[in-house]
Design a protein around this motif. Structure first.
Motif, PDB file in Angstrom:
ATOM      1  N   PRO A   1       9.222  -1.231   3.866  1.00 27.81           N
ATOM      2  CA  PRO A   1       7.848  -1.487   3.409  1.00 27.81           C
ATOM      3  C   PRO A   1       7.635  -2.957   3.043  1.00 27.81           C
ATOM      4  O   PRO A   1       8.543  -3.600   2.512  1.00 27.81           O
TER       5      PRO A   1
ATOM      6  N   THR B   1       0.849  -1.189   0.000  1.00 31.00           N
ATOM      7  CA  THR B   1       0.000   0.000   0.000  1.00 31.00           C
ATOM      8  C   THR B   1       0.884   1.239   0.000  1.00 31.00           C
ATOM      9  O   THR B   1       1.792   1.358   0.850  1.00 31.00           O
ATOM     10  N   GLU B   2       0.648   2.121  -0.918  1.00 34.24           N
ATOM     11  CA  GLU B   2       1.452   3.346  -1.020  1.00 34.24           C
ATOM     12  C   GLU B   2       1.060   4.351   0.055  1.00 34.24           C
ATOM     13  O   GLU B   2      -0.049   4.342   0.584  1.00 34.24           O
ATOM     14  N   GLY B   3       2.014   5.215   0.377  1.00 36.22           N
ATOM     15  CA  GLY B   3       1.741   6.354   1.228  1.00 36.22           C
ATOM     16  C   GLY B   3       1.694   6.069   2.714  1.00 36.22           C
ATOM     17  O   GLY B   3       1.215   6.906   3.490  1.00 36.22           O
TER      18      GLY B   3
END
Length: 479
Positions: A304, A198-200
């Motif tokens: 990440p 998941t980005e951000g």
């Protein structure tokens, strides 16, 4: 190498125990220590048998003039719990234990000691190798795989035994005689969650360590911190949290003492996480017992990785939050620290979306456990978890009219000038299973003082070993 001030008397018991600490013996890997026992038996001219799962019985002839008396069973288990602190480098499959003598206690350096039940095993061998001990014919029973669910006892070929009197040497409080133990039942819970990058989000790793941990039966009433519960307490307050990995707990019979969780959350919350953790540490230390004063946490940035959705993460944390843990009821007729029913939230693993939870419950009256077992089933249904009933083992119902108890009490008072406490233990001794296989057997259990069993703080009180040996040998002389 023996540590400085390693005890020397009684010689036979301490020598055998030292050898037990130098032979790795995790559950299901007892071959080497079993061979040590067999070698000792053959050197003493004693015969032996094993059954299909590896339980061993050594047959020791009676002392001169006592050869035709009825046999007495002396029972112990060969395996040990293998737990260490995070900073200790130790391979329980290969390395001998590093022993220490500290303030009258024998311990191992940051690992379990295996006095549970190695000291009982050593005592049984000492009876065999010490010619000064008078005894009837003996059947020395060494079971396997006790610490992972009493597997050896459950599969025991009871036909190897003829005795109708049994001494179990697997309890941990000197000046106490035990005539009952809890039964047990265990469950596992599984589910596969979807996970994705998941980005951000900012990613973090939280490590929690320094809790006491300990035996999930005899210490369950001490309200020791459970690493799983504390980690969840922190995680549930983080807005938008998404779980990546969770690792806490080592075995069904050990209260979780440390754990790690990897998670992600919105970047703007990063600065508030440490503040939240510091606040919670203050709260936890305000109510946890003194045994948990070593509690430490470390929060750090992480690489990440794939995470569960926020909805699945919250649902999983809710399961762990409501999952029962600890003493559920107490015995009204016995001292207040005798627990009737308990449950241990023992393990939680989340890896690549695969969830695994393990719990174990203990009881004296199995009927009393049924509502708690139905509660587990209901929780599994509500959370869409796959529940596996791992089965259990029977308890040993106390018999206050036991002839062996009467003899043990009288002898203890005569030898030491005090009446021993008569108790049942909230732990899964193999006595319950053996009693179910040999209904005619009269059982008594006792042992020296051990503290911190199933944890790296396990230690044996040295000055209780000599009187334990005195009682054992005097009892055998009169049986």
């Amino acid at each position: 190498m023996k540590p400085e001030h390693y005890p020397e008397a009684p010689a036979h018991i301490w020598e055998h125990f030292y050898h037990f600490t130098q032979i790795p013996r995790p559950s299901k890997e007892e071959a080497a220590v079993r061979q040590y026992v067999i070698d000792q038996a053959e050197a003493a001219g004693c015969s032996w048998k094993t059954d299909a799962v590896g339980n061993l019985v050594v047959y020791v002839p009676g002392s001169a003039g006592r050869e035709d008396e009825g046999a007495v069973i002396i029972q112990n288990h060969l395996d040990m719990v293998t737990v260490k602190t995070e900073d200790k480098e130790h391979d329980f499959h290969r390395d001998p234990l590093d022993l220490q003598v500290v303030d009258g206690w024998l311990k191992a350096d940051r690992t379990t000691l295996g006095a549970d039940n190695g000291m009982g095993c050593a005592a049984a061998l000492a009876v065999m190798t010490d010619d000064s001990v008078s005894h009837p014919p003996l059947e020395l029973l060494f079971t396997v795989d006790e610490e992972t669910g009493l597997g050896g006892a459950q599969e025991l070929d009871a036909g190897m035994l003829s005795g109708t009197r049994m001494l179990n040497l697997d309890t941990e409080d000197w000046n106490e005689l035990y005539i009952g133990c809890a039964g047990g039942h265990s469950h596992t819970f599984r589910r596969q969650y979807a996970s994705a990058f998941t980005e951000g989000l900012a990613h973090f790793h939280l490590n929690l360590k320094g809790l006491s941990g300990g035996h999930s039966g005899i210490q369950i009433h001490e309200q020791l911190g459970n690493a799983i519960k504390l980690l969840v307490d922190f995680l549930q307050g983080v807005e938008g949290l998404q779980l990546a990995r969770f690792h806490a707990g080592v075995a069904h019979n050990v209260i979780p003492r440390e754990g790690d969780v990897w998670f992600a959350c919105p970047s703007h919350l990063a600065d508030s996480l440490q503040t939240r953790l510091d606040t919670l540490l203050g709260h936890w230390r305000g109510y946890l017992p003194a045994a948990d004063e070593g509690l430490q946490t470390t929060l750090s940035a992480a690489e990440p990785e794939a995470v569960l959705s926020a909805a699945d993460s919250n649902a999983l944390l809710d399961v762990l939050a409501v999952f029962p843990h600890g003493a559920q009821s107490y015995n009204l007729a016995q001292p207040a620290d005798l627990v009737d029913l308990s449950i241990n939230l023992a393990r939680c693993e989340l890896q690549d979306g695969a969830l695994y939870i393990e719990s174990s419950l203990r009881f004296f009256n199995e009927d009393q456990s049924h509502p708690l077992r139905r509660q587990m089933a209901a929780l599994a249904r509500m959370a869409d978890l796959e529940l596996t009933d791992k089965g259990g083992y029977p308890g040993w119902q106390p018999d206050f009219d036991s002839p062996l108890l009467a003899r043990g009490k009288a002898l203890h008072e005569r030898l030491f000038g005090e009446v021993p406490a008569v108790k049942a233990i909230h732990a899964g001794l193999e006595c319950g299973i053996l009693k179910s296989k040999k209904a005619d057997v009269d059982i008594l259990s006792f042992g020296p003082t051990i503290r911190g069993a199933h944890s790296p703080t396990e230690r044996l009180q040295i000055d209780t070993v000599a009187p334990f040996w005195t009682l054992l040998t005097a009892l055998l002389a009169e049986m």
